[in-house]
Design a protein around this motif. Structure first.
Motif, short mmCIF file in Angstrom:
data_model
loop_
_atom_site.label_atom_id
_atom_site.label_comp_id
_atom_site.label_asym_id
_atom_site.label_seq_id
_atom_site.Cartn_x
_atom_site.Cartn_y
_atom_site.Cartn_z
N ASP A 44 -81.80 7.16 76.36
CA ASP A 44 -81.04 6.30 77.26
C ASP A 44 -81.03 6.82 78.70
O ASP A 44 -80.52 6.15 79.59
CB ASP A 44 -79.61 6.10 76.75
CG ASP A 44 -78.81 7.39 76.68
OD1 ASP A 44 -79.41 8.46 76.49
OD2 ASP A 44 -77.58 7.31 76.81
N GLN A 45 -81.62 7.98 78.96
CA GLN A 45 -81.68 8.53 80.31
C GLN A 45 -83.09 8.54 80.89
O GLN A 45 -83.29 8.91 82.05
CB GLN A 45 -81.11 9.95 80.32
CG GLN A 45 -79.63 9.98 80.03
CD GLN A 45 -79.09 11.40 80.01
OE1 GLN A 45 -79.74 12.34 80.44
NE2 GLN A 45 -77.89 11.55 79.50
N GLU A 47 -85.15 6.13 81.88
CA GLU A 47 -85.37 5.29 83.06
C GLU A 47 -84.79 5.93 84.31
O GLU A 47 -85.41 5.90 85.37
CB GLU A 47 -84.77 3.90 82.86
CG GLU A 47 -85.10 2.96 84.01
CD GLU A 47 -84.65 1.53 83.76
OE1 GLU A 47 -84.91 0.71 84.64
OE2 GLU A 47 -84.05 1.25 82.71
#
Length: 99
Positions: A44-45, A47
């Motif tokens: 989830d990090q 990008e």
């Protein structure tokens, strides 16, 4: 908050916005730092990490990098407000991150 104006002659980024494009543009040991950070990032990090390192790669690929850094350090680098930059980018049909 203020930002540095960008002066691309083609209207397109110099660095492809993908891991290989970013890595190819980074100077020296920064490439390995990028791959290490990307490889250890929670999904989830990813990008956010790509966006941050893409900005770093754009600067590394800029032929005026040394002049820009010197101007930033001396306080003579021209800046615009973030609101003005976003307005100008929208007016020119540019996509903003997250849109």
């Amino acid at each position: 908050m203020s930002v540095q104006p960008s002066h691309h002659t083609t209207g397109h980024p110099r660095v492809p916005r993908n891991p290989d494009g970013i890595a190819a543009a980074l100077r020296g040991g920064r490439r390995m730092e990028f791959y290490r950070e990307l490889g250890q990032a929670p999904i989830d990090q990813v990008e956010q990490i790509l966006n941050r390192w893409w900005c770093e790669a754009e600067l590394d690929a800029d032929p005026d990098q040394d002049r820009i850094i010197a101007a930033a350090r001396s306080g003579t680098l021209p800046t615009v407000t973030m609101a003005d930059m976003m307005r100008l980018r929208r007016e020119r049909g540019g996509e903003l991150p997250g849109e």
